[in-house]
Design an enzyme around this catalytic site. Structure first.
Site, PDB file in Angstrom:
ATOM      1  N   GLY A   1       8.184   1.957  -4.307  1.00 48.93           N
ATOM      2  CA  GLY A   1       9.345   1.545  -3.513  1.00 48.93           C
ATOM      3  C   GLY A   1      10.719   1.608  -4.069  1.00 48.93           C
ATOM      4  O   GLY A   1      11.814   1.538  -3.318  1.00 48.93           O
TER       5      GLY A   1
ATOM      6  N   GLU B   1       3.126   1.817  -8.849  1.00 47.99           N
ATOM      7  CA  GLU B   1       2.819   3.176  -7.779  1.00 47.99           C
ATOM      8  C   GLU B   1       4.079   3.856  -7.495  1.00 47.99           C
ATOM      9  O   GLU B   1       4.506   3.870  -6.107  1.00 47.99           O
ATOM     10  CB  GLU B   1       1.830   2.737  -6.783  1.00 47.99           C
ATOM     11  CG  GLU B   1       0.797   2.178  -6.983  1.00 47.99           C
ATOM     12  CD  GLU B   1       0.106   1.100  -5.806  1.00 47.99           C
ATOM     13  OE1 GLU B   1       0.574   1.356  -4.698  1.00 47.99           O
ATOM     14  OE2 GLU B   1      -0.856   0.690  -5.876  1.00 47.99           O
ATOM     15  N   PRO B   2       5.168   4.248  -8.227  1.00 52.99           N
ATOM     16  CA  PRO B   2       6.206   4.881  -7.795  1.00 52.99           C
ATOM     17  C   PRO B   2       5.878   6.348  -7.020  1.00 52.99           C
ATOM     18  O   PRO B   2       5.351   7.128  -7.650  1.00 52.99           O
ATOM     19  CB  PRO B   2       6.984   4.759  -8.974  1.00 52.99           C
ATOM     20  CG  PRO B   2       6.322   5.029 -10.235  1.00 52.99           C
ATOM     21  CD  PRO B   2       4.746   4.387  -9.662  1.00 52.99           C
ATOM     22  N   GLY B   3       6.598   6.635  -6.005  1.00 54.43           N
ATOM     23  CA  GLY B   3       6.611   8.157  -5.541  1.00 54.43           C
ATOM     24  C   GLY B   3       8.056   8.729  -5.461  1.00 54.43           C
ATOM     25  O   GLY B   3       8.413   9.389  -6.385  1.00 54.43           O
TER      26      GLY B   3
ATOM     27  N   ARG C   1      12.326  14.117   7.423  1.00 53.51           N
ATOM     28  CA  ARG C   1      12.967  12.957   7.329  1.00 53.51           C
ATOM     29  C   ARG C   1      14.133  12.344   8.241  1.00 53.51           C
ATOM     30  O   ARG C   1      14.206  11.392   8.831  1.00 53.51           O
ATOM     31  CB  ARG C   1      13.196  12.411   5.833  1.00 53.51           C
ATOM     32  CG  ARG C   1      12.307  12.658   4.756  1.00 53.51           C
ATOM     33  CD  ARG C   1      12.581  12.098   3.515  1.00 53.51           C
ATOM     34  NE  ARG C   1      12.650  10.526   3.328  1.00 53.51           N
ATOM     35  CZ  ARG C   1      13.845   9.939   3.504  1.00 53.51           C
ATOM     36  NH1 ARG C   1      15.039  10.630   3.378  1.00 53.51           N
ATOM     37  NH2 ARG C   1      13.952   8.824   3.473  1.00 53.51           N
TER      38      ARG C   1
ATOM     39  N   TYR D   1      13.240   9.283  10.570  1.00 56.04           N
ATOM     40  CA  TYR D   1      14.018   7.961  10.158  1.00 56.04           C
ATOM     41  C   TYR D   1      15.695   8.136  10.451  1.00 56.04           C
ATOM     42  O   TYR D   1      16.332   7.398   9.802  1.00 56.04           O
ATOM     43  CB  TYR D   1      13.869   7.820   8.736  1.00 56.04           C
ATOM     44  CG  TYR D   1      12.351   7.920   8.408  1.00 56.04           C
ATOM     45  CD1 TYR D   1      11.418   7.270   8.986  1.00 56.04           C
ATOM     46  CD2 TYR D   1      12.136   9.059   7.558  1.00 56.04           C
ATOM     47  CE1 TYR D   1       9.961   7.705   8.387  1.00 56.04           C
ATOM     48  CE2 TYR D   1      10.831   9.327   6.955  1.00 56.04           C
ATOM     49  CZ  TYR D   1       9.838   8.481   7.450  1.00 56.04           C
ATOM     50  OH  TYR D   1       8.357   8.725   7.016  1.00 56.04           O
TER      51      TYR D   1
ATOM     52  N   CYS E   1      12.649  23.764  18.977  1.00 57.00           N
ATOM     53  CA  CYS E   1      12.959  23.440  20.150  1.00 57.00           C
ATOM     54  C   CYS E   1      12.825  21.629  20.730  1.00 57.00           C
ATOM     55  O   CYS E   1      11.982  21.417  21.348  1.00 57.00           O
ATOM     56  CB  CYS E   1      12.222  24.119  21.323  1.00 57.00           C
ATOM     57  SG  CYS E   1      12.414  25.844  20.875  1.00 57.00           S
ATOM     58  N   GLU E   2      13.649  21.149  19.817  1.00 58.18           N
ATOM     59  CA  GLU E   2      13.812  19.589  20.175  1.00 58.18           C
ATOM     60  C   GLU E   2      15.287  19.234  19.804  1.00 58.18           C
ATOM     61  O   GLU E   2      15.698  19.671  18.614  1.00 58.18           O
ATOM     62  CB  GLU E   2      12.901  19.012  19.064  1.00 58.18           C
ATOM     63  CG  GLU E   2      11.320  19.340  19.281  1.00 58.18           C
ATOM     64  CD  GLU E   2      10.637  18.007  19.370  1.00 58.18           C
ATOM     65  OE1 GLU E   2      11.155  16.618  19.770  1.00 58.18           O
ATOM     66  OE2 GLU E   2       9.216  17.929  19.251  1.00 58.18           O
TER      67      GLU E   2
ATOM     68  N   TYR F   1       8.849  13.271   0.320  1.00 55.98           N
ATOM     69  CA  TYR F   1       8.491  13.283   1.523  1.00 55.98           C
ATOM     70  C   TYR F   1       9.011  14.396   2.240  1.00 55.98           C
ATOM     71  O   TYR F   1       9.817  13.965   3.438  1.00 55.98           O
ATOM     72  CB  TYR F   1       8.985  11.565   2.005  1.00 55.98           C
ATOM     73  CG  TYR F   1       8.188  10.437   1.221  1.00 55.98           C
ATOM     74  CD1 TYR F   1       7.110  10.254   1.335  1.00 55.98           C
ATOM     75  CD2 TYR F   1       8.801   9.726   0.203  1.00 55.98           C
ATOM     76  CE1 TYR F   1       6.376   9.260   0.751  1.00 55.98           C
ATOM     77  CE2 TYR F   1       8.238   8.736  -0.414  1.00 55.98           C
ATOM     78  CZ  TYR F   1       6.934   8.530  -0.110  1.00 55.98           C
ATOM     79  OH  TYR F   1       6.512   7.601  -1.063  1.00 55.98           O
TER      80      TYR F   1
HETATM   81  N1  LLP Z   1       2.292   2.522  -2.835  1.00 57.96           N
HETATM   82  C1  LLP Z   1       1.763   2.471  -1.458  1.00 57.96           C
HETATM   83  C2  LLP Z   1       0.866   1.527  -1.152  1.00 57.96           C
HETATM   84  C3  LLP Z   1       2.602   2.981  -0.475  1.00 57.96           C
HETATM   85  O1  LLP Z   1       2.216   2.936   0.888  1.00 57.96           O
HETATM   86  C4  LLP Z   1       3.805   3.887  -0.987  1.00 57.96           C
HETATM   87  C5  LLP Z   1       4.709   4.556   0.133  1.00 57.96           C
HETATM   88  C6  LLP Z   1       4.063   3.868  -2.404  1.00 57.96           C
HETATM   89  C7  LLP Z   1       3.364   3.327  -3.265  1.00 57.96           C
HETATM   90  C8  LLP Z   1       5.073   4.885  -2.793  1.00 57.96           C
HETATM   91  O2  LLP Z   1       6.508   4.407  -2.437  1.00 57.96           O
HETATM   92  P1  LLP Z   1       7.651   5.076  -3.034  1.00 57.96           P
HETATM   93  O3  LLP Z   1       7.727   4.679  -4.418  1.00 57.96           O
HETATM   94  O4  LLP Z   1       7.539   6.442  -2.624  1.00 57.96           O
HETATM   95  O5  LLP Z   1       8.723   4.307  -2.112  1.00 57.96           O
HETATM   96  N2  LLP Z   1       7.976   9.104   4.265  1.00 57.96           N
HETATM   97  C9  LLP Z   1       8.648   7.854   4.026  1.00 57.96           C
HETATM   98  C10 LLP Z   1       8.242   7.106   2.955  1.00 57.96           C
HETATM   99  C11 LLP Z   1       6.890   6.490   3.319  1.00 57.96           C
HETATM  100  C12 LLP Z   1       6.504   5.419   2.080  1.00 57.96           C
HETATM  101  C13 LLP Z   1       5.046   5.357   2.368  1.00 57.96           C
HETATM  102  N3  LLP Z   1       4.493   4.567   1.316  1.00 57.96           N
HETATM  103  C14 LLP Z   1      10.081   8.345   3.867  1.00 57.96           C
HETATM  104  O6  LLP Z   1      10.371   9.788   3.836  1.00 57.96           O
HETATM  105  O7  LLP Z   1      11.034   7.782   3.511  1.00 57.96           O
END
Ligand code: LLP
Length: 431
Positions: free
Chosen positions: A253, A290-292, A329, A333, A361-362, A389
């Site tokens: 997050g 769980e960083p993404g 994105r 969003y 086409c949107e 993402y």
């Molecule tokens: N763990 C869980 C259970 C999650 O659902 C997520 C993201 C993460 C970890 C990783 O979160 P992060 O560190 O990346 O914030 N598509 C959207 C973001 C959707 C996130 C979904 N879950 C965007 O482009 O902003």
């Protein structure tokens, strides 16, 4: 001769390995204009150094602690990136059997994999048990029952954490806020203890830890501290009921700088969270995260070519060859991504205000609105903060093949995904 790198904080995000050198936008030591010419556009380009340095901030934060970083691969699941992170010690947070197989194909260690998501199928559970993943993050009572049954039929006890919903406002976009009562994720704080009692009573389960994830693109420490307190309260209550909690999974997050946001650095965030854990006597506890986005988001850009300029009475449109199918994105969003020229315009070039839009086409197919740019057809632009993402959410809408991807390392650049071929678009159809 190269002049020293010049970066304008307002123009380029920090820590992104991006700089302008002699008017050329560089990722590490590679000129992005050269990559656009060589591979065509749209093209995603990632920096190996930027990914590793984002990871290093977490690793510094956890120095001397028992911690496992499980990269949330939904952010960007390209094999080369997964391999890089696996080799650097990461595990993976997965949400489908597709992600599981992808992670394994990239050399992931199964015991470092956690399986999140509210809708795991029996088949997905079976496969995850077969390869021996580290933990299932379970999100509902019926899922506990099904997992227990599946594990028993495989002669195993599945390691589980329950994802608890701490009811904390992450103060982010409603679509990516997950820790509040009104959304579909996790088990309510008030029901968590009963859920743990139930889990502990099931023959196919072994309680391993507790899990929580409050949302995405979080730019403040306060919601995290609040969630940590609530999770630690629960751990105390659950352990008082005689159920041991081996690890605390604190989800992902952490936000990034898209347009000047100033999220805490990962090491600074964890210094605060660990201090809180220490103060409450949980300092020795195994931690998982769980960083993404924060690992890959600012390590990537999307290069696109200006096709046409269409000045109008109310708006000027700069039509580029990347679109909402490549980079969804903004359409999804209303997200902001900086857009900069790949070659800086000369000072005398005329700047106008453009809506940068794709060919789909949107009307929702835009990448940036009201951007001051000096552009001409044939110019290349870079959409920044496109490492997370974007490619992972890309689609074939309007029968558009998905983009190619390149990984940069110093002065080297390597194609890590070929541009999708037109024939690929109907490969699986039986028509
Ligand atoms: N763990 C869980 C259970 C999650 O659902 C997520 C993201 C993460 C970890 C990783 O979160 P992060 O560190 O990346 O914030 N598509 C959207 C973001 C959707 C996130 C979904 N879950 C965007 O482009 O902003």
């Amino acid at each position: 001769m190269t002049s020293p790198a010049t970066t304008t904080p307002a123009l380029l995000p920090g820590g992104a390995a991006l700089s302008f050198q002699n008017g050329q936008l560089m990722l590490e030591q590679v000129a992005l204009s050269a990559l656009a010419r060589e591979h065509g556009t749209p093209l995603f380009v990632y920096s190996r150094a930027a990914i590793l340095s984002a990871l290093a901030a977490y690793q510094r934060g956890f120095a001397g602690r028992r911690a496992q970083i499980c990269y949330a691969m939904k952010a960007n699941a390209s094999l080369a990136i997964l391999r890089l992170l696996a080799e650097a010690g990461c595990g993976f947070d997965i949400v489908s059997v597709g992600e599981l197989e992808r992670a394994l194909a990239a050399g992931a260690t199964p015991s470092k994999i956690v399986f999140s998501g509210i809708g795991k199928t029996r088949q997905e559970m079976r496969r995850a048990l077969e390869v021996g993943i580290g933990c299932f993050n379970v999100e509902s009572l019926p899922e506990l029952d099904v997992l227990s049954e599946v594990a028993q039929s495989c002669g195993q006890r599945a390691p589980v954490s329950i994802r608890v919903n701490p009811n904390v406002d992450a103060r982010t976009h409603p679509y990516i806020s997950t820790g509040l009562k009104g959304n579909k994720f996790g088990i309510a704080h008030e029901q968590a203890l009963a859920a743990y009692r139930h889990a502990a009573s099931l023959p196919g389960l072994r309680v391993a830890g507790i899990d929580c994830h409050i949302g995405s693109q979080i730019t403040e420490v306060a919601p995290y501290l609040e969630a940590m307190d609530r999770v630690l309260d629960l751990v105390t209550a659950i352990e008082a009921a005689g159920i041991a909690i081996g690890h605390i999974d604190f989800g992902g997050g952490l936000g990034i700088d898209y347009r000047g946001e100033t999220p805490p650095a990962a090491d600074a965030l964890w210094a605060e969270l660990l201090a809180r854990m220490d103060a409450r006597g949980f300092g020795e506890r195994q931690i998982m995260i769980e960083p993404g986005r924060s690992l890959v988001g600012n390590a990537g850009v999307c290069l696109t070519e200006v096709l046409y300029l269409k000045p109008g009475e109310q708006k000027n449109f700069c039509i580029v060859d990347a679109a909402m199918n490549d980079l969804p994105r903004p359409a999804l969003y209303e997200a902001y991504h900086r857009i900069v020229p790949v070659v800086q315009a000369t000072p005398d070039a005329a700047t106008s205000t453009w809506d940068v839009v794709g060919p789909v086409c949107e009307s929702g197919d835009w990448l940036g609105r009201e951007r001051a740019l000096a552009v001409r057809p044939g110019d290349h632009l870079a959409v920044l903060s496109a490492g997370a993402y974007c490619m992972s959410m890309a689609s074939n809408y309007n029968a558009r093949p998905r983009a190619a991807e390149v990984l940069v390392d110093g002065a080297q650049a390597r194609l890590i995904r070929r541009r999708e071929q037109l024939q690929d678009l109907w490969r699986d159809e039986l028509g």
